[in-house]
Write a protein that holds these residues in place. Structure first.
Motif, short mmCIF file in Angstrom:
data_model
loop_
_atom_site.label_atom_id
_atom_site.label_comp_id
_atom_site.label_asym_id
_atom_site.label_seq_id
_atom_site.Cartn_x
_atom_site.Cartn_y
_atom_site.Cartn_z
N LYS A 176 22.90 45.21 18.01
CA LYS A 176 21.83 46.05 18.54
C LYS A 176 20.54 45.28 18.37
N TRP A 182 16.28 45.39 19.03
CA TRP A 182 15.19 46.34 19.27
C TRP A 182 13.85 45.67 19.02
N LEU A 221 18.52 47.86 22.82
CA LEU A 221 19.72 47.62 23.62
C LEU A 221 20.88 47.42 22.67
N THR A 222 22.05 47.90 23.07
CA THR A 222 23.29 47.58 22.37
C THR A 222 24.06 46.64 23.28
N GLY A 277 21.64 50.81 27.30
CA GLY A 277 20.30 51.20 26.91
C GLY A 277 19.55 51.83 28.05
#
Length: 129
Positions: free
Chosen positions: A76, A78, A86-87, A107
Motif C-alpha cells: 500500500k 500513500w 493505492l493498493t 484506489g
C-alpha cells in the motif's frame, strides 16, 4: 476502482522476481522512482519504507504480503497523511520465452487512471533482458 496492467518480455521469471524483491533496484526499471528508502535488503511483509519520485515527491509504503512460492506481493502506497492511497498487487509468471508480470492497482479513479500508463512503461522495462 481497480485495473490490471501487464507486460511480457524475454527476462526469465526468476530474474524479474528478484528485481521486485530488491527495492534498491526499483529505480533501474521504474522511471517514476528515483530512490527508495527501505531498511531491509529484500521485501518482506509488515515492513515499510519510502519511494522518492519526480519533483521531490515522497510516497510512504507498507508491504502487506509477499508470497515467494507464487511470486506475488502486495503493498500500500500513500501520501498526504494517508488521504491518498493505492493498493498494488504484483505478480510474475514464467513463459516459454521469458516472463509475464502484472500489477493490479486499487484506489480512487483520480489516482488509478493516471498511474496505469506509468506502470505499463515500468513493467515493460522490468521484463526486458
Amino acid at each position: 476502482m481497480q485495473t490490471t496492467v501487464q507486460a511480457s518480455g524475454s527476462a526469465p521469471a526468476d530474474v524479474v522476481w528478484e528485481r521486485y524483491m530488491n527495492p534498491d533496484r526499483w529505480p533501474s526499471w521504474a522511471p517514476q522512482i528515483s530512490g527508495v528508502q527501505y531498511g531491509e535488503p529484500r521485501l518482506r511483509a509488515e515492513t515499510s519504507g519510502r519511494v522518492e519520485g519526480p519533483l521531490c515527491v515522497r510516497i510512504d509504503f507498507e508491504v502487506l504480503a509477499v508470497d515467494e512460492d507464487h511470486w506475488t506481493w502486495t503493498w500500500k502506497a500513500w501520501w498526504q497523511y494517508r488521504l491518498l492511497a493505492l493498493t498494488l498487487t504484483h505478480g510474475v509468471a514464467s513463459r516459454p520465452n521469458g516472463s509475464r508480470t502484472w500489477l493490479t492497482i486499487s484506489g480512487s479513479p483520480a489516482l488509478v487512471i493516471p498511474y496505469a500508463p506509468v506502470t505499463k512503461l515500468a513493467l515493460m522495462n522490468l521484463v526486458r533482458d
